[in-house]
Design a protein around this motif. Sequence first.
Motif, PDB file in Angstrom:
ATOM      1  N   ASP A  44       0.847  -1.194   0.000  1.00 26.05           N
ATOM      2  CA  ASP A  44       0.000   0.000   0.000  1.00 26.05           C
ATOM      3  C   ASP A  44       0.886   1.248   0.000  1.00 26.05           C
ATOM      4  OD1 ASP A  44      -3.123   0.017   0.459  1.00 26.05           O
ATOM      5  OD2 ASP A  44      -2.344   1.864   1.347  1.00 26.05           O
ATOM      6  N   MET A  45       1.909   1.213   0.851  1.00 25.14           N
ATOM      7  CA  MET A  45       2.835   2.341   0.952  1.00 25.14           C
ATOM      8  C   MET A  45       3.667   2.477  -0.308  1.00 25.14           C
ATOM      9  SD  MET A  45       2.430   3.762   3.924  1.00 25.14           S
ATOM     10  CE  MET A  45       3.953   4.601   4.358  1.00 25.14           C
ATOM     11  N   ALA A  46       4.114   1.341  -0.846  1.00 25.62           N
ATOM     12  CA  ALA A  46       4.961   1.377  -2.049  1.00 25.62           C
ATOM     13  C   ALA A  46       4.189   1.981  -3.216  1.00 25.62           C
ATOM     14  CB  ALA A  46       5.436  -0.041  -2.397  1.00 25.62           C
ATOM     15  N   LEU A  47       2.926   1.586  -3.368  1.00 23.51           N
ATOM     16  CA  LEU A  47       2.108   2.104  -4.471  1.00 23.51           C
ATOM     17  C   LEU A  47       1.830   3.590  -4.282  1.00 23.51           C
ATOM     18  CD1 LEU A  47      -0.328  -0.919  -4.696  1.00 23.51           C
ATOM     19  CD2 LEU A  47       1.203  -0.180  -6.528  1.00 23.51           C
ATOM     20  N   ALA A  48       1.539   3.983  -3.047  1.00 27.78           N
ATOM     21  CA  ALA A  48       1.295   5.407  -2.783  1.00 27.78           C
ATOM     22  C   ALA A  48       2.565   6.220  -3.023  1.00 27.78           C
ATOM     23  CB  ALA A  48       0.794   5.591  -1.353  1.00 27.78           C
ATOM     24  N   ASN A  49       3.706   5.677  -2.625  1.00 29.93           N
ATOM     25  CA  ASN A  49       4.977   6.387  -2.861  1.00 29.93           C
ATOM     26  C   ASN A  49       5.205   6.616  -4.346  1.00 29.93           C
ATOM     27  OD1 ASN A  49       5.566   6.391  -0.146  1.00 29.93           O
ATOM     28  ND2 ASN A  49       7.161   4.833  -0.247  1.00 29.93           N
ATOM     29  N   MET A  50       4.984   5.562  -5.137  1.00 30.79           N
ATOM     30  CA  MET A  50       5.194   5.705  -6.583  1.00 30.79           C
ATOM     31  C   MET A  50       4.197   6.691  -7.169  1.00 30.79           C
ATOM     32  SD  MET A  50       6.396   1.989  -8.044  1.00 30.79           S
ATOM     33  CE  MET A  50       4.941   1.041  -7.626  1.00 30.79           C
ATOM     34  N   GLY A  51       2.954   6.635  -6.677  1.00 28.23           N
ATOM     35  CA  GLY A  51       1.940   7.578  -7.144  1.00 28.23           C
ATOM     36  C   GLY A  51       2.342   9.015  -6.844  1.00 28.23           C
ATOM     37  N   LEU A  52       2.885   9.224  -5.656  1.00 27.57           N
ATOM     38  CA  LEU A  52       3.309  10.579  -5.285  1.00 27.57           C
ATOM     39  C   LEU A  52       4.499  11.036  -6.108  1.00 27.57           C
ATOM     40  CD1 LEU A  52       2.845  10.364  -1.422  1.00 27.57           C
ATOM     41  CD2 LEU A  52       1.605  11.866  -2.985  1.00 27.57           C
TER      42      LEU A  52
ATOM     43  N   LEU B  19      27.265   7.284  12.007  1.00 26.44           N
ATOM     44  CA  LEU B  19      26.355   6.792  13.043  1.00 26.44           C
ATOM     45  C   LEU B  19      26.117   5.300  12.839  1.00 26.44           C
ATOM     46  CD1 LEU B  19      23.650   9.612  13.276  1.00 26.44           C
ATOM     47  CD2 LEU B  19      25.692   9.285  14.674  1.00 26.44           C
ATOM     48  N   ALA B  20      25.603   4.666  13.867  1.00 25.30           N
ATOM     49  CA  ALA B  20      25.300   3.236  13.771  1.00 25.30           C
ATOM     50  C   ALA B  20      23.904   3.034  13.198  1.00 25.30           C
ATOM     51  CB  ALA B  20      25.369   2.612  15.165  1.00 25.30           C
ATOM     52  N   HIS B  21      23.670   1.873  12.603  1.00 26.44           N
ATOM     53  CA  HIS B  21      22.319   1.508  12.191  1.00 26.44           C
ATOM     54  C   HIS B  21      21.454   1.363  13.442  1.00 26.44           C
ATOM     55  CE1 HIS B  21      24.321   0.608   8.409  1.00 26.44           C
ATOM     56  NE2 HIS B  21      23.134   0.500   7.831  1.00 26.44           N
ATOM     57  N   LYS B  22      20.239   1.851  13.351  1.00 27.12           N
ATOM     58  CA  LYS B  22      19.360   1.864  14.513  1.00 27.12           C
ATOM     59  C   LYS B  22      18.061   1.144  14.150  1.00 27.12           C
ATOM     60  CE  LYS B  22      18.082   5.374  17.927  1.00 27.12           C
ATOM     61  NZ  LYS B  22      16.651   5.571  17.875  1.00 27.12           N
ATOM     62  N   HIS B  23      17.589   0.341  15.066  1.00 29.97           N
ATOM     63  CA  HIS B  23      16.343  -0.378  14.800  1.00 29.97           C
ATOM     64  C   HIS B  23      15.179   0.594  14.700  1.00 29.97           C
ATOM     65  CE1 HIS B  23      12.880  -3.067  15.987  1.00 29.97           C
ATOM     66  NE2 HIS B  23      13.378  -3.628  14.896  1.00 29.97           N
ATOM     67  N   VAL B  24      14.389   0.472  13.616  1.00 28.58           N
ATOM     68  CA  VAL B  24      13.267   1.401  13.449  1.00 28.58           C
ATOM     69  C   VAL B  24      11.910   0.702  13.422  1.00 28.58           C
ATOM     70  CG1 VAL B  24      14.612   3.186  12.285  1.00 28.58           C
ATOM     71  CG2 VAL B  24      13.552   1.360  10.926  1.00 28.58           C
ATOM     72  N   GLY B  25      11.907  -0.608  13.200  1.00 32.81           N
ATOM     73  CA  GLY B  25      10.617  -1.300  13.148  1.00 32.81           C
ATOM     74  C   GLY B  25      10.723  -2.598  12.394  1.00 32.81           C
ATOM     75  N   LEU B  42       8.658   2.055   3.515  1.00 24.83           N
ATOM     76  CA  LEU B  42       7.967   2.304   4.784  1.00 24.83           C
ATOM     77  C   LEU B  42       8.730   3.241   5.702  1.00 24.83           C
ATOM     78  CD1 LEU B  42       6.801  -1.301   5.683  1.00 24.83           C
ATOM     79  CD2 LEU B  42       5.311   0.629   5.209  1.00 24.83           C
ATOM     80  N   TYR B  43      10.056   3.117   5.707  1.00 23.22           N
ATOM     81  CA  TYR B  43      10.818   3.776   6.766  1.00 23.22           C
ATOM     82  C   TYR B  43      11.759   4.888   6.311  1.00 23.22           C
ATOM     83  CZ  TYR B  43       9.072   0.088   9.802  1.00 23.22           C
ATOM     84  OH  TYR B  43       8.259  -0.752  10.530  1.00 23.22           O
ATOM     85  N   THR B  44      11.805   5.195   5.016  1.00 22.76           N
ATOM     86  CA  THR B  44      12.706   6.283   4.580  1.00 22.76           C
ATOM     87  C   THR B  44      11.950   7.317   3.746  1.00 22.76           C
ATOM     88  OG1 THR B  44      13.434   5.203   2.530  1.00 22.76           O
ATOM     89  CG2 THR B  44      14.650   4.676   4.525  1.00 22.76           C
ATOM     90  N   ARG B  45      10.671   7.504   4.038  1.00 23.43           N
ATOM     91  CA  ARG B  45       9.860   8.416   3.222  1.00 23.43           C
ATOM     92  C   ARG B  45      10.172   9.877   3.495  1.00 23.43           C
ATOM     93  NH1 ARG B  45       4.319   8.331   3.964  1.00 23.43           N
ATOM     94  NH2 ARG B  45       3.856   8.451   1.776  1.00 23.43           N
ATOM     95  N   ARG B  46      10.777  10.171   4.611  1.00 22.03           N
ATOM     96  CA  ARG B  46      11.029  11.566   4.959  1.00 22.03           C
ATOM     97  C   ARG B  46      12.530  11.826   5.136  1.00 22.03           C
ATOM     98  NH1 ARG B  46       6.745   9.496   7.604  1.00 22.03           N
ATOM     99  NH2 ARG B  46       4.723  10.351   7.068  1.00 22.03           N
ATOM    100  N   GLY B  47      13.308  11.141   4.322  1.00 23.05           N
ATOM    101  CA  GLY B  47      14.744  11.384   4.344  1.00 23.05           C
ATOM    102  C   GLY B  47      15.435  10.855   5.583  1.00 23.05           C
ATOM    103  N   GLU B  48      14.918   9.765   6.150  1.00 18.18           N
ATOM    104  CA  GLU B  48      15.469   9.262   7.404  1.00 18.18           C
ATOM    105  C   GLU B  48      16.815   8.568   7.267  1.00 18.18           C
ATOM    106  OE1 GLU B  48      12.400   8.844   6.405  1.00 18.18           O
ATOM    107  OE2 GLU B  48      10.950   8.920   8.039  1.00 18.18           O
ATOM    108  N   GLY B  49      17.164   8.111   6.063  1.00 20.84           N
ATOM    109  CA  GLY B  49      18.339   7.260   6.039  1.00 20.84           C
ATOM    110  C   GLY B  49      19.205   7.299   4.806  1.00 20.84           C
ATOM    111  N   LEU B  50      20.436   6.776   5.007  1.00 25.24           N
ATOM    112  CA  LEU B  50      21.388   6.619   3.911  1.00 25.24           C
ATOM    113  C   LEU B  50      21.726   5.154   3.690  1.00 25.24           C
ATOM    114  CD1 LEU B  50      23.923   9.458   4.789  1.00 25.24           C
ATOM    115  CD2 LEU B  50      22.150   9.485   3.039  1.00 25.24           C
ATOM    116  N   SER B  51      21.309   4.304   4.608  1.00 21.94           N
ATOM    117  CA  SER B  51      21.627   2.885   4.501  1.00 21.94           C
ATOM    118  C   SER B  51      20.585   2.079   5.275  1.00 21.94           C
ATOM    119  CB  SER B  51      23.030   2.626   5.081  1.00 21.94           C
ATOM    120  OG  SER B  51      23.248   1.241   5.224  1.00 21.94           O
TER     121      SER B  51
END
Lengths: 258, 95
Positions: A44-52, B19-25, B42-51
Amino acid sequence: MPAGSITVAETPLVRFLLRRADDALILGHRLSEWCGHAPMMEEDMALANMGLDLIGQARSLYTYAGEAEAQGHGEDDFAYLRDVRGYGNLLLVEQPNGDFACTMVRQLLYSAFIDPYWRALATSPDATLAAIAAKAEKESAYHVRHSAEWVIRLGDGTPESHRRAQDALDGLWAFTGEMFETDDSERHLIAAGVVPDPARFEAPWRAMVADIVAQATLRLPQGGWMQKGGRAGRHSEHLGHLLSDLQYMQRAFPGASW
Amino acid sequence: MAIDTIPLWEVFIRSRNGLAHKHVGSLHATDVTLALQAARDLYTRRGEGLSIWVVPSNAITASDPADKEMMFEPTASKIYRHPTFYEVPEDVGHM
């Protein structure tokens, strides 16, 4: 033409920008229709990301089209106030989502074309166009990777997923020829060296798709008749329904904002 | 495939160099390739990471919460392990 629609002062550049923007907007809108309906939350997130990503590309292209047209039109005017015949997107991107396999195959067929296309356009002497293409290419590269991995897994998955992926490929194949077509308007820009000729991407596209299709244990449709007309505003019945959804608010409440 | 038969993965993100890798979920994915892609989505949508690291959740061996007293309480009285009794010369700056 419905009341409230805009008339676009078309030049080859404006027409080019609107067509590419329409591809991105319509496919982005299709992907947004999955929001809350995908098979799993991760997808769901992957599709929304691509859409955006795609809607962001459309916004940049529409904004530049407005500047090039110099009639005071902005991104919202182009998106919300043009009728079906004014849209120049590929027929491929307006095709309904169908099942998940259909959405992923459609994404692959388009992304495998547009990614190298953006890469070439990023060297355009038109600095704005080059900048938009360079940004879009990073996004489309991921779309290729994501859709290809899924097509491989669906094709080489269960008998059911294989059948659905093959049906999607067979059903969408007739809409792929249009990606490599040009008309006099676009040839003008190609001759001027502003944009690449899409025809030169057909052979590499075919090779790439054939490779993924082979990994997916699917059968590549051979030749066949190609449906065209999207670039000239002749669309399938699906686009009107999509636009009625996309444009409803601005058509019902002109100028509404919040 | 039912969601409860798809393997679970733990996601670690490194936000910056050094920095070290950090558990995010965590997330569900059928294999490591899709797990990495899902972690990105899921976890890097807002520029959270490089690796990104993804690890099968079942590869992690966890301490038993029932062992909490044995494992962690004895350290509470060892305040001399904290380096707070040293005088740090001015020139050293931040340590």
